[in-house]
Design a protein around this motif. Structure first.
Motif, PDB file in Angstrom:
ATOM      1  N   PRO A   1       0.834  -1.209   0.000  1.00  0.00           N
ATOM      2  CA  PRO A   1       0.000   0.000   0.000  1.00  0.00           C
ATOM      3  C   PRO A   1       0.869   1.260   0.000  1.00  0.00           C
ATOM      4  N   ARG A   2       0.327   2.332  -0.582  1.00  0.00           N
ATOM      5  CA  ARG A   2       1.050   3.599  -0.581  1.00  0.00           C
ATOM      6  C   ARG A   2       1.364   4.014   0.855  1.00  0.00           C
ATOM      7  N   ARG A   3       2.616   4.347   1.114  1.00  0.00           N
ATOM      8  CA  ARG A   3       3.020   4.803   2.439  1.00  0.00           C
ATOM      9  C   ARG A   3       3.681   6.171   2.347  1.00  0.00           C
ATOM     10  N   PHE A   4       3.547   6.929   3.411  1.00  0.00           N
ATOM     11  CA  PHE A   4       4.152   8.251   3.507  1.00  0.00           C
ATOM     12  C   PHE A   4       5.144   8.247   4.662  1.00  0.00           C
ATOM     13  N   ALA A   5       6.264   8.900   4.462  1.00  0.00           N
ATOM     14  CA  ALA A   5       7.279   8.954   5.510  1.00  0.00           C
ATOM     15  C   ALA A   5       6.777   9.714   6.723  1.00  0.00           C
ATOM     16  N   ASP A   6       5.952  10.727   6.484  1.00  0.00           N
ATOM     17  CA  ASP A   6       5.405  11.508   7.591  1.00  0.00           C
ATOM     18  C   ASP A   6       4.087  12.136   7.129  1.00  0.00           C
ATOM     19  N   PRO A   7       3.269  12.627   8.051  1.00  0.00           N
ATOM     20  CA  PRO A   7       1.964  13.195   7.678  1.00  0.00           C
ATOM     21  C   PRO A   7       2.060  14.364   6.704  1.00  0.00           C
ATOM     22  N   GLU A   8       3.134  15.143   6.771  1.00  0.00           N
ATOM     23  CA  GLU A   8       3.243  16.292   5.874  1.00  0.00           C
ATOM     24  C   GLU A   8       3.318  15.865   4.414  1.00  0.00           C
ATOM     25  N   GLU A   9       3.893  14.713   4.171  1.00  0.00           N
ATOM     26  CA  GLU A   9       3.937  14.198   2.800  1.00  0.00           C
ATOM     27  C   GLU A   9       2.531  13.894   2.304  1.00  0.00           C
ATOM     28  N   ALA A  10       1.686  13.346   3.198  1.00  0.00           N
ATOM     29  CA  ALA A  10       0.306  13.062   2.827  1.00  0.00           C
ATOM     30  C   ALA A  10      -0.484  14.344   2.607  1.00  0.00           C
ATOM     31  N   VAL A  11      -0.225  15.357   3.423  1.00  0.00           N
ATOM     32  CA  VAL A  11      -0.894  16.650   3.240  1.00  0.00           C
ATOM     33  C   VAL A  11      -0.561  17.225   1.872  1.00  0.00           C
ATOM     34  N   ALA A  12       0.698  17.137   1.483  1.00  0.00           N
ATOM     35  CA  ALA A  12       1.108  17.633   0.173  1.00  0.00           C
ATOM     36  C   ALA A  12       0.436  16.849  -0.945  1.00  0.00           C
ATOM     37  N   ARG A  13       0.316  15.554  -0.749  1.00  0.00           N
ATOM     38  CA  ARG A  13      -0.356  14.713  -1.743  1.00  0.00           C
ATOM     39  C   ARG A  13      -1.819  15.134  -1.897  1.00  0.00           C
ATOM     40  N   MET A  14      -2.521  15.346  -0.773  1.00  0.00           N
ATOM     41  CA  MET A  14      -3.920  15.755  -0.812  1.00  0.00           C
ATOM     42  C   MET A  14      -4.063  17.101  -1.509  1.00  0.00           C
ATOM     43  N   ALA A  15      -3.199  18.048  -1.156  1.00  0.00           N
ATOM     44  CA  ALA A  15      -3.271  19.377  -1.767  1.00  0.00           C
ATOM     45  C   ALA A  15      -2.993  19.319  -3.266  1.00  0.00           C
ATOM     46  N   GLY A  16      -2.081  18.437  -3.683  1.00  0.00           N
ATOM     47  CA  GLY A  16      -1.763  18.308  -5.094  1.00  0.00           C
ATOM     48  C   GLY A  16      -2.881  17.684  -5.901  1.00  0.00           C
ATOM     49  N   LEU A  17      -3.609  16.745  -5.292  1.00  0.00           N
ATOM     50  CA  LEU A  17      -4.702  16.074  -5.992  1.00  0.00           C
ATOM     51  C   LEU A  17      -5.949  16.952  -6.082  1.00  0.00           C
ATOM     52  N   HIS A  18      -6.137  17.813  -5.080  1.00  0.00           N
ATOM     53  CA  HIS A  18      -7.355  18.639  -5.011  1.00  0.00           C
ATOM     54  C   HIS A  18      -6.933  20.094  -4.855  1.00  0.00           C
ATOM     55  N   LYS A  19      -6.578  20.692  -5.971  1.00  0.00           N
ATOM     56  CA  LYS A  19      -5.986  22.031  -5.959  1.00  0.00           C
ATOM     57  C   LYS A  19      -6.972  23.122  -5.569  1.00  0.00           C
TER      58      LYS A  19
END
Length: 301
Positions: free
Chosen positions: A168-186
Motif C-alpha cells: 500500500p502507498r506509504r508516507f514517511a510523515d503526515p506532511e507528505e500526505a498533506v502535500a499529496r492531498m493538496a496536489g490532488l485537489h488544488k
C-alpha cells in the motif's frame, strides 16, 4: 472545526465487521445523517457539523473500508453491501431513540447510497440531499461500455492482481500526505487539505503512514449500472430531493442530460467555481442552501 461540539464515538457490527460512526451534538435535537463518498471519511463533514450543531444533531458514519471502519478481507464493497450497512445503522439509531425517518445528506458515492436507500425504504427518509451522486450519465456509460466487456473484466482482474502484490502507498510523515492531498485537489484551501489528509491517515504496520481507506477502493466496476436501470429506482422516491452539482466538476449536470426529470420532487443547485467537492469549494453557499432545504424552505438555491 466542531471543537466545542460534544461527540460520541460509536460503532456497530455487520457480519463481523466493526463499522464506525460519530454522533455530534445534542441527541434531543432533530437529527441529520451525513454520508461521505468514496476514499473519504466522516471527518470530511467537520465544517458542516460546526455550522449546523446549534440546530441539529449530526450523525456521520464511515463506510466499510473507510475511515475508522473495518476493511473487508479480500474486498466486498458492493452497492448492496453498503445499502445493507446503512439499513442496519438506521435501525440502530431508531433503537437509540432517534426518529425512524431522517433527512439524509450524501456526497458522491454517499449521495448515490442515500438515494438508493430512500427508494428501498421510503418510509425512513424525510428529505434527501445528493451531491454529485446520481451515477453514470448516459454519455459516460456509453464511453465506458464502448470497450468490450471481456477487456474491461480482464483489466479489472489484472488491477486487483497487481494490487495484491504491491505494498500500500506509504508516507514517511503526515506532511507528505498533506502535500499529496493538496496536489490532488488544488481547489482546496490549505487548511482544508491539511484537515482532510490528517484525518485520513493511520500508522502503517511496516512504518510510516498510510491512507485509512482500503486500497481496493476506486476501481471502476467493469459492469456499471446504466441510467435505464437506476433512474426508475429514483422515480420511486416520494420525499423532496435536492441535487447539487459543481460546474467545474468532471460529473455532468442532471439538468443538461435530463436525469433530474426521473424524480417526482427534485430541485437542482449548480455551483460556480466548484468541482466535485463542492461542499468544500463553496462551503458558505452550500451551508446556506442545505440549511434552507432542511428547514423546508423553497428558497434553497
Amino acid at each position: 472545526m466542531p471543537t466545542n461540539v460534544p461527540v460520541e464515538e460509536c460503532s456497530f457490527t455487520v457480519a463481523g465487521l466493526r463499522l464506525a460512526y460519530r454522533i455530534w451534538g445534542d441527541p434531543s435535537k432533530p437529527a441529520v445523517l451525513l454520508q461521505h463518498g468514496g476514499k473519504d471519511h466522516a471527518r470530511s463533514w467537520d465544517w458542516t457539523v460546526a455550522a449546523l450543531a446549534d440546530e441539529y444533531c449530526l450523525i456521520a458514519p464511515d463506510l466499510r473500508g473507510h475511515g475508522d471502519s473495518d476493511h473487508v478481507p479480500g474486498g466486498g464493497y458492493s452497492a448492496s453491501d453498503n445499502l445493507a450497512d446503512l439499513a442496519m445503522l438506521m435501525d440502530e439509531l431508531a433503537e437509540r431513540g432517534f426518529a425512524r425517518a431522517l433527512p439524509l445528506v450524501g456526497h458522491s458515492a454517499g449521495g448515490n447510497l442515500v438515494l438508493r436507500y430512500a427508494a428501498a425504504y421510503p418510509e425512513r427518509v424525510t428529505r434527501i440531499v445528493s451531491m454529485e451522486g446520481l451515477g453514470f450519465s448516459q454519455k459516460s456509460y456509453d464511453e465506458v461500455t464502448a470497450t468490450p466487456l471481456r477487456e474491461r473484466m480482464r483489466k479489472a482482474a489484472e488491477r486487483r492482481l497487481m494490487l495484491s502484490k504491491a505494498a500500500p502507498r506509504r508516507f514517511a510523515d503526515p506532511e507528505e500526505a498533506v502535500a499529496r492531498m493538496a496536489g490532488l485537489h488544488k481547489q482546496l484551501h490549505p487548511d482544508q487539505a491539511r484537515h482532510l489528509a490528517l484525518n485520513a491517515l493511520t500508522r502503517a504496520e511496516e512504518g510510516g503512514w498510510r491512507w485509512k481507506h482500503d486500497p481496493v477502493m476506486g476501481f471502476l466496476d467493469p459492469r456499471p449500472v446504466p441510467p435505464s436501470e437506476y433512474l426508475p429506482l429514483y422515480a420511486e422516491i416520494p420525499c423532496p430531493v435536492l441535487l447539487m452539482y459543481g460546474l467545474e466538476s468532471w460529473a455532468t449536470s442532471p439538468r443538461e442530460d435530463g436525469r433530474i426529470d426521473a424524480f417526482r420532487d427534485a430541485r437542482l443547485i449548480e455551483y460556480e467555481r466548484a468541482g466535485h467537492w463542492l461542499h468544500h469549494d463553496r462551503f458558505e453557499a452550500f451551508i446556506a442552501d442545505l440549511r434552507a432545504f432542511l428547514e423546508g424552505s423553497e428558497e434553497a438555491g
